[in-house]
Design an enzyme around this catalytic site. Structure first.
Site, PDB file in Angstrom:
ATOM      1  N   HIS A 148       0.824  -1.209   0.000  1.00 55.22           N
ATOM      2  CA  HIS A 148       0.000   0.000   0.000  1.00 55.22           C
ATOM      3  C   HIS A 148       0.866   1.271   0.000  1.00 55.22           C
ATOM      4  CE1 HIS A 148      -3.347  -2.633   1.163  1.00 55.22           C
ATOM      5  NE2 HIS A 148      -2.689  -3.015   2.234  1.00 55.22           N
TER       6      HIS A 148
HETATM    7  O1  RIB Z   1      -5.230   0.049   4.611  1.00 59.07           O
HETATM    8  C1  RIB Z   1      -3.844   0.053   4.418  1.00 59.07           C
HETATM    9  C2  RIB Z   1      -3.201   1.119   5.242  1.00 59.07           C
HETATM   10  O2  RIB Z   1      -3.458   0.870   6.615  1.00 59.07           O
HETATM   11  C3  RIB Z   1      -1.664   1.126   5.108  1.00 59.07           C
HETATM   12  O3  RIB Z   1      -1.186   2.427   5.300  1.00 59.07           O
HETATM   13  C4  RIB Z   1      -1.225   0.245   6.245  1.00 59.07           C
HETATM   14  O4  RIB Z   1       0.079   0.576   6.711  1.00 59.07           O
HETATM   15  C5  RIB Z   1      -2.235   0.620   7.299  1.00 59.07           C
HETATM   16  O5  RIB Z   1      -1.793   1.820   7.920  1.00 59.07           O
END
Ligand code: RIB
Ligand code: CA
Length: 313
Positions: A243
C-alpha cells in the site's frame, strides 16, 4: 530538477517501512525533511519506535523523527495488530533504535516547517491515519496554501473496505481528520486500495528482495512474508499488497500510475459506512473534483524500481 522536499507521516507498519526505505534510497528525487509518527497500525510509542528502527536499518539515523497524535481527533483509536503483528514490524528481528525522538510534537513541527519553507515547496506524504495532518490544518489554517501537495495512501472505491465492508483502515481510524484534509483545498493525490491491491509481493518479487542479499533486502523480504498473511487469507491475494510504497514510488515515477481527478468525500456520520471514501469515479454528481484518485499502476515497473532502489541501501 532538485529533489522534492517531503515530510512522511506514518504508522509503521511493514508497508510503511518499505515506503520509507524507498524514499531514503532515492535522494535524487526525494529529500526527506523528517518523519512524523501517528497512532494507527499500532500505538504511537511503537510507531515512533519503528520509524527509527527503519531509519537506522537504512543507515539514515540522522533523519529527524517526531512523535505526533496518540489517538484520532474525536474517537477511540483502532489498531491493526491482526495485520502487522504485536510490534507493528513483525517479520525481521531488528535491533531497538539508538537514535532519539526529536523534542516537540509532530503537529507543531509540520506547521513550523511549512511556514519556514517557501510556499509550494513541501509535500506531505501521509501513509497512516490523517490525524496529524488534519490537526495541523486546524491549528494553523494558513499552512493549507503553503503545502505543495498531499500524496496519501487511503480510501477505496472499487475495492471497497479492508477494515469494515466499506472503509479502508487509514480513513476509518480517523474519518473526521480525513474529512478536514479532503475539504482543505490542498492538491491531493490518493493511493486507494484500488491501486495498492494491484501491487502484490508475489513469491518471485519476494525472492528478488531476498536476492538483493543485504540487511535491507532480507528485512523487506521477511516483512512482506509476515505481512501477506492477512490479505492472502481475506482476499486470496497472490502476496502482500504494498500500500504505502505506492506513495513514495509516485514521487519518483508518477508515470507508473494512472487515475482520475474526481470528487472524494468522507462518510463521518453513518455507523454502517463510517470512513467510506465516496469517490465520484463516474462523475454522477456536481461535486467539484478535489483529488487525483489513482486506479492502476504498472506493477512490474513498480517492483523493478523498488528492488533497484532498495539495493542501494
Ligand atoms: O489500509 C492500508 C493502510 O493501513 C496502510 O497504510 C497500512 O500501513 C495501514 O496503515
Ligand atoms: Ca501505514
Amino acid at each position: 530538477m532538485p529533489p522534492r522536499k517531503i515530510i512522511i507521516d506514518t504508522d509503521p507498519g511493514q508497508d510503511d517501512a518499505v515506503a520509507i526505505l524507498l524514499a531514503l534510497a532515492s535522494p535524487e528525487e526525494i529529500d526527506v525533511i523528517a518523519i512524523t509518527c501517528v497512532a494507527g497500525n499500532v500505538p504511537l510509542d511503537l510507531t515512533s519506535k519503528n520509524a527509527r528502527i527503519i531509519c537506522e536499518l537504512a543507515g539514515k539515523g540522522n533523519v529527524p523523527v517526531f512523535a505526533g497524535s496518540d489517538r484520532p481527533m474525536g474517537r477511540a483509536l483502532v489498531t491493526a495488530e491482526h495485520v502487522h503483528g504485536k510490534t507493528g514490524l513483525d517479520g525481521p528481528d531488528l535491533p531497538d533504535p539508538l537514535m532519539p525522538l526529536e523534542d516537540g510534537h509532530a503537529v507543531d513541527y509540520i506547521i513550523e516547517q511549512l511556514r519556514a519553507h517557501a510556499p509550494g515547496t513541501v509535500t506531505l506524504c501521509p501513509i497512516g491515519p490523517l490525524t496529524n495532518i488534519a490537526t495541523a490544518l486546524q491549528k494553523a489554517p494558513d499552512i493549507a496554501e503553503r503545502i505543495a501537495e498531499i500524496v496519501l495512501m487511503g480510501g477505496a472505491y472499487f475495492e471497497v473496505g479492508n477494515i469494515t465492508p466499506t472503509a479502508e483502515f487509514n480513513i476509518y481510524v480517523d474519518p473526521e481528520a480525513a474529512d478536514i484534509v479532503f475539504k482543505s483545498g490542498v492538491p491531493i493525490v490518493v493511493m486507494p486500495l484500488d491501486v495498492t491491491h494491484k501491487a502484490l509481493v508475489t513469491r518471485a518479487r519476494n525472492d528478488a528482495f531476498r536476492a538483493i542479499g543485504t540487511p535491507v533486502g532480507t528485512a523487506v523480504a521477511q516483512m512482506t512474508d509476515f505481512f501477506e498473511r492477512f490479505d492472502k487469507e481475506k482476499y486470496g491475494s497472490d502476496g502482500a499488497p504494498l500500500h504505502d510504497p505506492c506513495v513514495t514510488a509516485y514521487l519518483i515515477r508518477p508515470d507508473l500510475f494512472t487515475g482520475r481527478h474526481i470528487n472524494v468525500e468522507i462518510e463521518t456520520q453513518s455507523a454502517l459506512t463510517l470512513g467510506m471514501t465516496v469517490a465520484d469515479w463516474w462523475g454522477v454528481t456536481e461535486r467539484a473534483p478535489n483529488a487525483l484518485f489513482i486506479g492502476d499502476l504498472d506493477a512490474d515497473g513498480f517492483f523493478s524500481l523498488l528492488t533497484e532502489r532498495l539495493a542501494r541501501l
